[in-house]
Design a protein around this motif. Structure first.
Motif, PDB file in Angstrom:
ATOM      1  N   MET A 198      56.430  33.104  56.190  1.00 43.96           N
ATOM      2  CA  MET A 198      54.994  32.873  56.310  1.00 43.96           C
ATOM      3  C   MET A 198      54.174  33.724  55.332  1.00 43.96           C
ATOM      4  SD  MET A 198      54.329  34.803  59.951  1.00 43.96           S
ATOM      5  CE  MET A 198      52.678  34.130  60.068  1.00 43.96           C
ATOM      6  N   HIS A 199      54.785  34.749  54.733  1.00 37.23           N
ATOM      7  CA  HIS A 199      54.051  35.640  53.837  1.00 37.23           C
ATOM      8  C   HIS A 199      54.566  35.627  52.399  1.00 37.23           C
ATOM      9  CE1 HIS A 199      51.958  37.160  57.270  1.00 37.23           C
ATOM     10  NE2 HIS A 199      52.997  37.802  57.773  1.00 37.23           N
ATOM     11  N   GLU A 200      55.713  35.022  52.163  1.00 38.61           N
ATOM     12  CA  GLU A 200      56.337  35.156  50.851  1.00 38.61           C
ATOM     13  C   GLU A 200      55.515  34.511  49.741  1.00 38.61           C
ATOM     14  OE1 GLU A 200      60.178  33.424  50.837  1.00 38.61           O
ATOM     15  OE2 GLU A 200      59.518  31.410  51.431  1.00 38.61           O
ATOM     16  N   SER A 201      54.762  33.450  50.039  1.00 34.58           N
ATOM     17  CA  SER A 201      53.932  32.817  49.000  1.00 34.58           C
ATOM     18  C   SER A 201      52.833  33.766  48.534  1.00 34.58           C
ATOM     19  CB  SER A 201      53.304  31.519  49.529  1.00 34.58           C
ATOM     20  OG  SER A 201      54.291  30.570  49.836  1.00 34.58           O
ATOM     21  N   THR A 202      52.246  34.477  49.476  1.00 31.99           N
ATOM     22  CA  THR A 202      51.218  35.453  49.135  1.00 31.99           C
ATOM     23  C   THR A 202      51.784  36.551  48.247  1.00 31.99           C
ATOM     24  OG1 THR A 202      50.005  35.058  51.181  1.00 31.99           O
ATOM     25  CG2 THR A 202      49.621  37.158  50.083  1.00 31.99           C
ATOM     26  N   PHE A 203      52.905  37.104  48.656  1.00 29.79           N
ATOM     27  CA  PHE A 203      53.490  38.208  47.887  1.00 29.79           C
ATOM     28  C   PHE A 203      53.978  37.740  46.525  1.00 29.79           C
ATOM     29  CE2 PHE A 203      56.869  41.410  46.982  1.00 29.79           C
ATOM     30  CZ  PHE A 203      56.029  42.512  46.924  1.00 29.79           C
ATOM     31  N   ARG A 204      54.501  36.534  46.462  1.00 21.65           N
ATOM     32  CA  ARG A 204      54.960  35.997  45.175  1.00 21.65           C
ATOM     33  C   ARG A 204      53.790  35.880  44.196  1.00 21.65           C
ATOM     34  NH1 ARG A 204      56.253  31.056  46.519  1.00 21.65           N
ATOM     35  NH2 ARG A 204      58.177  31.736  47.543  1.00 21.65           N
ATOM     36  N   GLN A 205      52.625  35.443  44.700  1.00 19.84           N
ATOM     37  CA  GLN A 205      51.459  35.329  43.824  1.00 19.84           C
ATOM     38  C   GLN A 205      50.992  36.697  43.352  1.00 19.84           C
ATOM     39  OE1 GLN A 205      50.193  32.245  42.846  1.00 19.84           O
ATOM     40  NE2 GLN A 205      49.196  33.565  41.340  1.00 19.84           N
ATOM     41  N   ILE A 206      51.050  37.687  44.215  1.00 21.52           N
ATOM     42  CA  ILE A 206      50.687  39.056  43.822  1.00 21.52           C
ATOM     43  C   ILE A 206      51.608  39.547  42.716  1.00 21.52           C
ATOM     44  CG2 ILE A 206      50.671  41.453  44.626  1.00 21.52           C
ATOM     45  CD1 ILE A 206      49.714  40.377  47.354  1.00 21.52           C
ATOM     46  N   LEU A 207      52.912  39.292  42.865  1.00 19.24           N
ATOM     47  CA  LEU A 207      53.878  39.717  41.843  1.00 19.24           C
ATOM     48  C   LEU A 207      53.594  39.053  40.502  1.00 19.24           C
ATOM     49  CD1 LEU A 207      57.252  39.677  43.839  1.00 19.24           C
ATOM     50  CD2 LEU A 207      55.852  41.651  43.229  1.00 19.24           C
ATOM     51  N   LYS A 208      53.121  37.824  40.530  1.00 21.68           N
ATOM     52  CA  LYS A 208      52.798  37.122  39.283  1.00 21.68           C
ATOM     53  C   LYS A 208      51.539  37.674  38.630  1.00 21.68           C
ATOM     54  CE  LYS A 208      54.756  32.566  40.434  1.00 21.68           C
ATOM     55  NZ  LYS A 208      54.402  31.136  40.700  1.00 21.68           N
ATOM     56  N   ASP A 209      50.549  38.014  39.452  1.00 18.22           N
ATOM     57  CA  ASP A 209      49.228  38.350  38.920  1.00 18.22           C
ATOM     58  C   ASP A 209      49.148  39.758  38.345  1.00 18.22           C
ATOM     59  OD1 ASP A 209      48.333  35.876  39.592  1.00 18.22           O
ATOM     60  OD2 ASP A 209      47.320  36.483  41.428  1.00 18.22           O
ATOM     61  N   ILE A 210      49.872  40.702  38.903  1.00 10.24           N
ATOM     62  CA  ILE A 210      49.738  42.087  38.452  1.00 10.24           C
ATOM     63  C   ILE A 210      50.087  42.254  36.973  1.00 10.24           C
ATOM     64  CG2 ILE A 210      50.637  44.431  38.740  1.00 10.24           C
ATOM     65  CD1 ILE A 210      50.793  43.867  41.740  1.00 10.24           C
ATOM     66  N   PRO A 211      51.198  41.715  36.471  1.00 11.42           N
ATOM     67  CA  PRO A 211      51.484  41.881  35.038  1.00 11.42           C
ATOM     68  C   PRO A 211      50.510  41.143  34.124  1.00 11.42           C
ATOM     69  CG  PRO A 211      53.473  41.285  36.273  1.00 11.42           C
ATOM     70  CD  PRO A 211      52.315  41.059  37.181  1.00 11.42           C
ATOM     71  N   ARG A 212      49.749  40.173  34.675  1.00  6.97           N
ATOM     72  CA  ARG A 212      48.809  39.402  33.856  1.00  6.97           C
ATOM     73  C   ARG A 212      47.477  40.112  33.656  1.00  6.97           C
ATOM     74  NH1 ARG A 212      49.317  33.760  37.251  1.00  6.97           N
ATOM     75  NH2 ARG A 212      51.401  33.127  36.588  1.00  6.97           N
ATOM     76  N   MET A 213      47.250  41.192  34.379  1.00  4.59           N
ATOM     77  CA  MET A 213      45.952  41.860  34.306  1.00  4.59           C
ATOM     78  C   MET A 213      45.730  42.428  32.922  1.00  4.59           C
ATOM     79  SD  MET A 213      46.246  43.683  38.036  1.00  4.59           S
ATOM     80  CE  MET A 213      44.826  44.742  37.828  1.00  4.59           C
ATOM     81  N   THR A 214      44.526  42.206  32.375  1.00  2.00           N
ATOM     82  CA  THR A 214      44.237  42.616  31.002  1.00  2.00           C
ATOM     83  C   THR A 214      43.800  44.067  30.893  1.00  2.00           C
ATOM     84  OG1 THR A 214      41.974  41.775  31.259  1.00  2.00           O
ATOM     85  CG2 THR A 214      43.599  40.281  30.322  1.00  2.00           C
ATOM     86  N   SER A 215      43.129  44.583  31.927  1.00  2.00           N
ATOM     87  CA  SER A 215      42.693  45.979  31.874  1.00  2.00           C
ATOM     88  C   SER A 215      43.903  46.894  32.010  1.00  2.00           C
ATOM     89  CB  SER A 215      41.695  46.270  32.999  1.00  2.00           C
ATOM     90  OG  SER A 215      40.539  45.471  32.858  1.00  2.00           O
ATOM     91  N   LEU A 216      44.066  47.793  31.049  1.00  2.00           N
ATOM     92  CA  LEU A 216      45.168  48.748  31.065  1.00  2.00           C
ATOM     93  C   LEU A 216      46.516  48.043  31.183  1.00  2.00           C
ATOM     94  CD1 LEU A 216      43.783  51.594  33.349  1.00  2.00           C
ATOM     95  CD2 LEU A 216      43.632  51.365  30.882  1.00  2.00           C
ATOM     96  N   ALA A 217      46.720  47.021  30.347  1.00  2.00           N
ATOM     97  CA  ALA A 217      47.958  46.250  30.416  1.00  2.00           C
ATOM     98  C   ALA A 217      49.172  47.145  30.227  1.00  2.00           C
ATOM     99  CB  ALA A 217      47.933  45.149  29.359  1.00  2.00           C
ATOM    100  N   HIS A 218      49.051  48.146  29.341  1.00  2.00           N
ATOM    101  CA  HIS A 218      50.200  49.017  29.084  1.00  2.00           C
ATOM    102  C   HIS A 218      50.540  49.860  30.306  1.00  2.00           C
ATOM    103  CE1 HIS A 218      46.470  51.069  27.895  1.00  2.00           C
ATOM    104  NE2 HIS A 218      47.053  52.206  28.253  1.00  2.00           N
TER     105      HIS A 218
END
Length: 489
Positions: free
Chosen positions: A240-260
């Motif tokens: 019931m929660h894995e879709s939410t967590f999967r989306q979080i895992l995808k979005d964090i590396p895509r963040m442009t601020s302080l990408a490094h």
């Protein structure tokens, strides 16, 4: 705690429909925490969006700029079943290559011409190596993170011009009970770096004004946060929660601020815990793309309480910090982000009504303060939602450098409902500032591409100060007289 949808198959079909039907350039697709996907009936049909007798410029723009990365797996499977001849494939490939060459040549000529015009905002050099929001054009293809630098633990030196201001802040913060009104007044024009962490915690409502209560409050709230981690974080792999967590895992590396910085595992894990715990504890909205960006300013400000590195240009290894310090930064970032989202949560609930209302208010405001720009956008069929959705969803974090976001949030937190109300006037002043550039763009594609890649990479506190001054004037004129926005025809 509210459970997520009991029919995962039905939810998956709805999410697939939403993904394929909402491909708005520059927008961030709502995820709704995999809990409240939009209904089929809530999406307007394309025929309903067509204007009478007008060319659908937005549809034409989508056809010309569609991105293969936006196609889901189902779309690609459908495409693979379409019969195509070798001749069709070769002719199409030649057309794409020829079109790309013409565009690159025209782009080079345009940039060369614009460089000679003093009234056109300068575009950064591709050799600058800058990555992140406010670049102006997409120059991040060959981006590499800056070289690793050791952590600097020395205390920063305070410029003379800030010494007097810092003394005033220290005086207000040191009293037995901090005068919140006085702190807000001082903070509006910017907070000195040494006292910014404490000031933000008080202004956000995380810390009490009473000095004696601060230490016990911090200890209690930090323990409470890590209690949530122990209680909820292991549920991230449940169905019931894995879709939410999967989306979080995808979005964090895509963040442009302080990408490094966000490439470091220790930082990614901090963001994963903060975002997942917030989503679990706020089932009305769950996790929505864009919330991930709102953690960054708090994380950076609280991190800089312990180190003196320039995080925008230096890539320091945060594993050098003690784990207790990282835990403090994580817990404080979670609670302050939660306080922020409490005031704008309707931006992230089903159908995101808060954002829709703010976009409509922005449209009405521009119609009042800049008629030529408003008419130009109307004539070219540019909808405000197409560019300002991201401004509202991410609080301009994708449009300006992180240093400017931090300065902007000094003022937002000193305003009553700054993130909800004052942000509207900042967006209006922001758009109005680039009015001349928009008017020089003569078609839908040019306007939208410019508004999605605004040249703010060189901005510092001075530009943000000017923007805030214009926003304050708009607030003074319109906030207490909302009927002024309803211009009679």
């Amino acid at each position: 705690m509210s459970a997520i949808s009991s029919n995962p198959v039905k939810d998956t079909n709805k999410q697939s429909f939403w993904k394929k039907e909402s491909n708005v350039p520059g927008s961030i697709k709502p995820v709704y925490g995999a809990q409240h996907p939009p209904l089929h009936e809530s999406i307007p049909k394309k025929e309903e969006k067509m204007r009478s007798g007008k060319k659908d410029a937005f549809h034409d723009f989508e056809n010309k700029t569609s991105d293969a990365w936006d196609d889901g797996d189902d779309d690609l499977l459908l495409m693979s079943n379409i019969p195509m001849s070798i001749r069709d494939v070769q002719s199409t490939a030649r057309a794409v290559i020829d079109n790309h060459s013409r565009q690159q040549k025209a782009k080079s000529e345009t940039q060369r011409t614009n460089a000679l015009k003093s009234h056109v905002t300068a575009v950064p050099s591709a050799l600058s190596g800058h990555a992140g929001p406010g670049v102006g054009v997409r120059l991040n293809y060959g981006w590499q993170p800056p070289k690793s630098t050791p952590i600097k633990f020395s205390k920063p030196t305070i410029p003379d011009r800030e010494a007097a201001k810092l003394e005033k802040f220290n005086s207000v913060l040191a009293g037995p009970n901090t005068d919140l009104d006085e702190l807000r007044k001082l903070s509006w024009s910017g907070i000195p770096k040494p006292v910014r962490p404490t000031s933000w915690k008080i202004l956000s409502g995380y810390l009490p004004c009473s000095v004696d209560r601060r230490a016990p409050t911090l200890e209690r709230k930090r323990n409470e946060y890590f209690g949530f981690i122990d209680q909820y974080f292991e549920t991230r792999f449940q169905e019931m929660h894995e879709s939410t967590f999967r989306q979080i895992l995808k979005d964090i590396p895509r963040m442009t601020s302080l990408a490094h910085l966000l490439q470091q595992k220790v930082v990614q894990e901090i963001f994963e815990r903060i975002l997942y715990i917030w989503a679990i504890r706020h089932p009305a909205s769950g996790y929505v793309q864009g919330i991930n960006d709102l953690v960054t300013p708090f994380f950076v400000v609280f991190l800089l309480e312990y180190i003196d590195n320039d995080l925008e240009s230096e890539n320091c290894d945060l594993t050098e910090l003690p784990q207790d310090t990282l835990n403090i930064i994580e817990a404080d970032s979670y609670w302050c982000m939660s306080k922020l989202l409490d005031g704008i949560q309707d931006n992230y609930t089903f159908a995101q009504p808060g954002i829709q209302m703010k976009v409509n208010a922005l449209k009405g405001l521009i119609k009042r303060i800049n008629v030529p720009l408003y008419d130009h956008l109307e004539e070219q069929n540019v909808e405000f939602l197409q560019f300002s959705f991201r401004w509202m969803n991410n609080l301009l974090m994708r449009e300006i450098p992180l240093r400017c976001t931090v300065r902007l949030w000094d003022t937002y937190q000193s305003e009553q409902n700054g993130f909800a109300d004052f942000h509207l006037y900042v967006c209006a002043a922001f758009l109005d500032r680039f009015s001349g550039d928009c008017l020089r763009e003569k078609d839908f594609q040019g306007i939208l591409m410019f508004l999605q890649n605004l040249p703010t990479h060189h901005w510092h506190d001075e530009e943000i100060g000017e923007l805030l001054a214009e926003a304050f004037k708009l607030k003074f004129m319109f906030a207490d007289a909302p009927n002024h926005l309803n211009k009679k025809s």
